[in-house]
Design an enzyme around this catalytic site. Structure first.
Site, PDB file in Angstrom:
ATOM      1  N   ASP A 177      -2.655 -10.328  -2.307  1.00 39.95           N
ATOM      2  CA  ASP A 177      -1.305  -9.752  -2.406  1.00 39.95           C
ATOM      3  C   ASP A 177      -0.357 -10.430  -1.423  1.00 39.95           C
ATOM      4  O   ASP A 177       0.827 -10.610  -1.704  1.00 39.95           O
ATOM      5  CB  ASP A 177      -1.358  -8.240  -2.120  1.00 39.95           C
ATOM      6  CG  ASP A 177      -0.244  -7.476  -2.832  1.00 39.95           C
ATOM      7  OD1 ASP A 177       0.340  -8.032  -3.780  1.00 39.95           O
ATOM      8  OD2 ASP A 177       0.037  -6.334  -2.440  1.00 39.95           O
TER       9      ASP A 177
ATOM     10  N   HIS B  39      -2.241   1.917  -0.827  1.00 44.33           N
ATOM     11  CA  HIS B  39      -1.675   0.558  -0.729  1.00 44.33           C
ATOM     12  C   HIS B  39      -0.160   0.693  -0.567  1.00 44.33           C
ATOM     13  O   HIS B  39       0.521   1.160  -1.477  1.00 44.33           O
ATOM     14  CB  HIS B  39      -2.037  -0.186  -2.023  1.00 44.33           C
ATOM     15  CG  HIS B  39      -1.523  -1.578  -2.132  1.00 44.33           C
ATOM     16  ND1 HIS B  39      -2.284  -2.683  -1.831  1.00 44.33           N
ATOM     17  CD2 HIS B  39      -0.315  -2.074  -2.518  1.00 44.33           C
ATOM     18  CE1 HIS B  39      -1.577  -3.790  -2.043  1.00 44.33           C
ATOM     19  NE2 HIS B  39      -0.364  -3.442  -2.454  1.00 44.33           N
TER      20      HIS B  39
ATOM     21  N   CYS C 147       5.365  -8.765  -4.822  1.00 47.32           N
ATOM     22  CA  CYS C 147       4.886  -8.906  -6.183  1.00 47.32           C
ATOM     23  C   CYS C 147       5.879  -9.728  -6.978  1.00 47.32           C
ATOM     24  O   CYS C 147       7.067  -9.437  -6.979  1.00 47.32           O
ATOM     25  CB  CYS C 147       4.699  -7.545  -6.830  1.00 47.32           C
ATOM     26  SG  CYS C 147       4.271  -7.669  -8.567  1.00 47.32           S
TER      27      CYS C 147
ATOM     28  N   ASN D 141       3.606  -6.326   2.389  1.00 53.22           N
ATOM     29  CA  ASN D 141       2.657  -5.235   2.585  1.00 53.22           C
ATOM     30  C   ASN D 141       2.802  -4.696   3.996  1.00 53.22           C
ATOM     31  O   ASN D 141       3.340  -5.359   4.871  1.00 53.22           O
ATOM     32  CB  ASN D 141       1.229  -5.764   2.428  1.00 53.22           C
ATOM     33  CG  ASN D 141       0.913  -6.193   1.024  1.00 53.22           C
ATOM     34  OD1 ASN D 141       1.361  -7.240   0.559  1.00 53.22           O
ATOM     35  ND2 ASN D 141       0.152  -5.388   0.321  1.00 53.22           N
TER      36      ASN D 141
END
Ligand code: ZN
Length: 300
Positions: A15, A206, A239, A248
């Site tokens: 990610d 998450h 993303c 993140n």
């Protein structure tokens, strides 16, 4: 007294890197993964088997899996969004597959190539394929707190999707705040709401830090009983299909905070910080994580 365990799943190799404009070499990815293992992480996302034309950063999944350190005590997770991806992950040698569904149709169509309902049609085949390939299976519900296209996502909707996820044999269910819109109250509510349908499944959270709520959300999740949290060293990530999605939650910030709160993650903070610096060096820029830039505390 033994400290309570908290598992941090490091997602920077997947990610974290997937949204970077310049493709990071397989060699650098493998060095990053080795450093992550060295810091004490025992579970990490290392690649996704998705369309390489859409996500060029992840095109080298096979090479990454082939070059992984041979460690039986470390779980390397492959992410998949369709049956073909699961098959490729198994061939590459993945022993854990994280399959992603969406809570909203707008995101599901763009990220997974069909409506939420459509994406569940292959779910029994996905579970069968993972099992036959000897990989354990987990499911993530992305946009579980809000969708960049459809807006607010209702709790009922998340519960309904969680129920569909739980119809196949999975060991873990994750709620993902893909675009970083959640507040701690949402986190508490939604994890509480899915407990009824998630049964004895392990729960995982998450978070993205788009609106600076990710650390607060992590605390809310842990206070709500979640014991597995995703993080990305340096706070990199995003993303490609979610406009405005920022990084993140920085793993080193999670680590510092939960260490102080008395949890045992098995991860060495200094080594995690060094790894965050390594990521910054590879990407050639300052990463958003804060603990890696703050003076060491407590003093040596
Ligand atoms: Zn994410």
């Amino acid at each position: 007294m033994a400290r309570e365990k908290l598992e941090l799943v490091e997602v920077s190799p997947r990610d974290g890197l997937q949204n970077e404009p310049d493709v990071v070499s397989t060699e650098h990815k493998l060095e990053l993964i080795n450093r992550i293992v060295g810091a004490g992480f025992r579970r990490m996302e290392v690649g996704s088997f998705v369309n390489p034309k859409k996500v060029p950063q992840m095109a080298d999944g096979d090479a990454v899996f082939a070059g992984l350190p041979k460690r039986n005590d470390v779980t390397f997770i492959a992410l998949a969004l369709n049956l073909r991806g699961v098959e490729r992950a198994i061939v590459a040698g993945a022993t854990e597959v994280n399959y992603v569904f969406c809570a909203s149709d707008g995101f599901s169509i763009r990220n997974n190539g069909g409506t939420v309902e459509e994406t569940f049609r292959v779910w029994p085949d996905v579970a069968r394929t993972a099992k036959a390939g000897g990989a354990r299976l987990s499911a993530t519900i992305s946009t579980a707190f809000g969708c960049p296209f459809d807006g607010e996502v209702s709790i009922d909707r998340v519960v309904a999707v969680a129920e569909l996820c739980a119809q196949q044999e999975i060991f873990e269910l994750a709620l993902a705040d893909t675009i970083g819109v959640a507040a701690p109250s949402d986190v508490r509510e939604r994890f509480r709401a899915i407990k009824g349908v998630a049964g004895g499944l392990q729960l995982r959270a998450h978070f993205h830090n788009t609106r600076n709520t990710a650390l607060a959300n992590a605390v809310a999740a842990v206070e709500g009983g979640v014991r597995v949290l995703d993080g990305s060293l340096g706070g990199i990530g995003g993303c490609p299909f979610a406009p405005g999605a920022a990084g993140n939650v920085p793993t080193e910030d999670l680590l510092y905070m939960f260490n102080r709160m008395g949890f045992d993650t098995g991860v060495d903070l200094d080594a995690a910080i060094e790894t965050a610096h390594f990521i910054g060096d590879v990407l050639g820029r300052k990463t958003p994580g804060m603990v890696s830039r703050a003076p060491k505390w407590p003093h040596a």
